[in-house]
Design an enzyme around this catalytic site. Structure first.
Site, PDB file in Angstrom:
ATOM      1  N   LYS A  54       1.263  -1.158  -0.063  1.00 52.78           N
ATOM      2  CA  LYS A  54       0.147  -0.051   0.118  1.00 52.78           C
ATOM      3  C   LYS A  54       1.389   1.073  -0.057  1.00 52.78           C
ATOM      4  O   LYS A  54       0.675   2.157  -0.961  1.00 52.78           O
ATOM      5  CB  LYS A  54      -0.798  -0.035   1.146  1.00 52.78           C
ATOM      6  CG  LYS A  54      -1.907  -1.120   1.506  1.00 52.78           C
ATOM      7  CD  LYS A  54      -3.058  -1.591   2.460  1.00 52.78           C
ATOM      8  CE  LYS A  54      -3.876  -2.363   2.678  1.00 52.78           C
ATOM      9  NZ  LYS A  54      -4.224  -2.712   3.684  1.00 52.78           N
ATOM     10  N   GLN A  98      -4.237  -1.425  10.151  1.00 51.56           N
ATOM     11  CA  GLN A  98      -4.113  -2.470   9.674  1.00 51.56           C
ATOM     12  C   GLN A  98      -4.782  -3.422  10.316  1.00 51.56           C
ATOM     13  O   GLN A  98      -4.067  -2.871  11.057  1.00 51.56           O
ATOM     14  CB  GLN A  98      -2.557  -2.077   9.129  1.00 51.56           C
ATOM     15  CG  GLN A  98      -2.167  -4.317   8.028  1.00 51.56           C
ATOM     16  CD  GLN A  98      -3.030  -4.262   6.623  1.00 51.56           C
ATOM     17  OE1 GLN A  98      -2.656  -3.135   6.209  1.00 51.56           O
ATOM     18  NE2 GLN A  98      -3.751  -5.210   6.669  1.00 51.56           N
ATOM     19  N   ASP A 124     -10.318   3.365   3.994  1.00 52.92           N
ATOM     20  CA  ASP A 124     -11.506   1.993   4.231  1.00 52.92           C
ATOM     21  C   ASP A 124     -12.681   1.983   4.877  1.00 52.92           C
ATOM     22  O   ASP A 124     -13.236   0.845   3.856  1.00 52.92           O
ATOM     23  CB  ASP A 124     -10.502   1.408   5.122  1.00 52.92           C
ATOM     24  CG  ASP A 124      -9.379   0.701   5.511  1.00 52.92           C
ATOM     25  OD1 ASP A 124      -9.526  -0.131   4.259  1.00 52.92           O
ATOM     26  OD2 ASP A 124      -8.935  -0.115   5.988  1.00 52.92           O
TER      27      ASP A 124
END
Ligand code: NAD
Length: 316
Positions: A54, A98, A124
């Site tokens: 990412k 994460q 997200d």
């Protein structure tokens, strides 16, 4: 029938190529690049790999992409404090924490941490506000994996409206938002899960099957109507030689690779499905790269919306 391969890797590269000039224009206009902060707690090896991918992708399109690391011994208060600081940092447009978080942070840590992210920076799409807006079909930041699947279907000209879709898996991050996005694009959607009775028969009715289960090769030929589109979200590291042998025939190059490395990355869809499906995403190289590409899209969108003074950016 040998299924058409839906190449998420190539599409993701195309999308990055589209984003880069927009990032440059943003930089020129606002005097700073869009900023993405990725929070990694502990040293889960799979998370390390995902986070590296990412960050690399973010920097490749011209973002400022920061890694914010906390040790596995960090407390929930430390983590919430970090998120609060990132919420206030005006150079940061997107915050991604994460998952999974270390078990030691407690059973409700993920919920508490995701809830703490400012909705306009929630790239997200996991905060309750963004989820609620998605349910109502209002502008929102949408979870990257299902958004990537929709982008892939769109760019591959696979019709969704009026089609029967079967989503296998009902998680908050993939299954549920996937079903909503397909429904909003006028598919007739069935959501299946671990308690679904006669799953192969239900799945076989679908024109589009999305497998988001976390079980290597569970979706076999029996699940798939000839010619259907099959999207394999699963990412499973197989280390058991018996499982590897059940997926790949003797002589298959990936079985040889497994024997060489002691593990192989596979999806939830059995390779034999390529014989019946009309189109199929590979693992790796299908949904995974699209997920990262959508993180870039979401971050750029969040940056533009914040710079323009808006709060929650308009979704697709
Ligand atoms: P999860 O464990 O939260 O959810 C799995 C779902 O599968 C559950 O809803 C459960 O009901 C269902 N399920 C479990 N066993 C089943 C069975 N035998 N039959 C039918 N349904 C069953 O998992 P998740 O976070 O949604 O992830 C699913 C998979 O997708 C995992 O392999 C994960 O690694 C992968 N994933 C990939 C990406 C990507 O970028 N490619 C992103 C997120 C998740």
């Amino acid at each position: 029938m040998i299924a058409r391969k839906l190449d998420g890797q190539a599409l993701a590269e195309t999308i990055r190529g589209e984003i880069a000039p927009q990032v440059a224009a943003f930089q020129t206009r606002y005097g700073r690049p869009p900023g993405l902060a990725i929070v990694l707690v502990g040293d889960n090896p799979a998370s390390e790999v995902y986070v590296r991918g990412k960050l690399k992708s973010g920097r490749a399109v011209g973002f400022r992409a920061d890694l914010e690391r906390l040790p596995a011994t960090a407390s929930l208060e430390d983590l919430l404090g970090l998120v609060a600081r990132l919420n206030l940092n005006t150079d940061i447009d997107g915050i991604l924490v994460q998952a999974p978080l270390p078990k030691g942070l407690g059973p409700d840590a993920e919920t508490r941490v995701f809830d703490a992210i400012a909705p306009e920076k929630d790239v997200d799409g996991f905060t309750p506000g963004n989820v609620g807006r998605l349910v109502q079909g209002r502008p929102s930041l949408v979870p990257c994996t299902p958004l990537g699947v929709i982008e892939l279907l769109t760019r591959e000209h696979i019709a969704v409206a009026g089609k029967r879709a079967c989503v296998i898996g009902r998680s908050d991050i993939v299954g549920k938002p996937m079903a909503l996005l397909l429904m909003q694009r006028d598919a007739t959607v069935t959501i299946c899960h671990s308690k679904t009775v006669d799953l192969p028969a239900v799945s076989r009715e679908a024109d589009i099957v999305v497998a988001a289960i976390g079980k290597p090769g569970l979706v076999t030929k029996e699940f798939v109507k000839p010619g259907a589109t099959v999207i394999d979200v699963g990412m499973n590291k197989v280390t058991d030689p018996e499982v590897a042998a059940s997926l790949f025939a003797e002589g298959h190059p990936r079985l040889a690779k497994f024997r060489e490395n002691g593990s192989v990355l596979v999806g939830d869809v059995h390779p034999e499905v390529a014989d019946v499906a009309g189109a199929l995403t590979p693992v790796p190289g299908g949904v995974g790269p699209m997920t990262i590409a959508m993180l870039m899209t979401n971050t750029l969108r969040a940056a533009k919306a914040r710079a323009a003074g808006g709060h929650v950016p308009a979704g697709r």
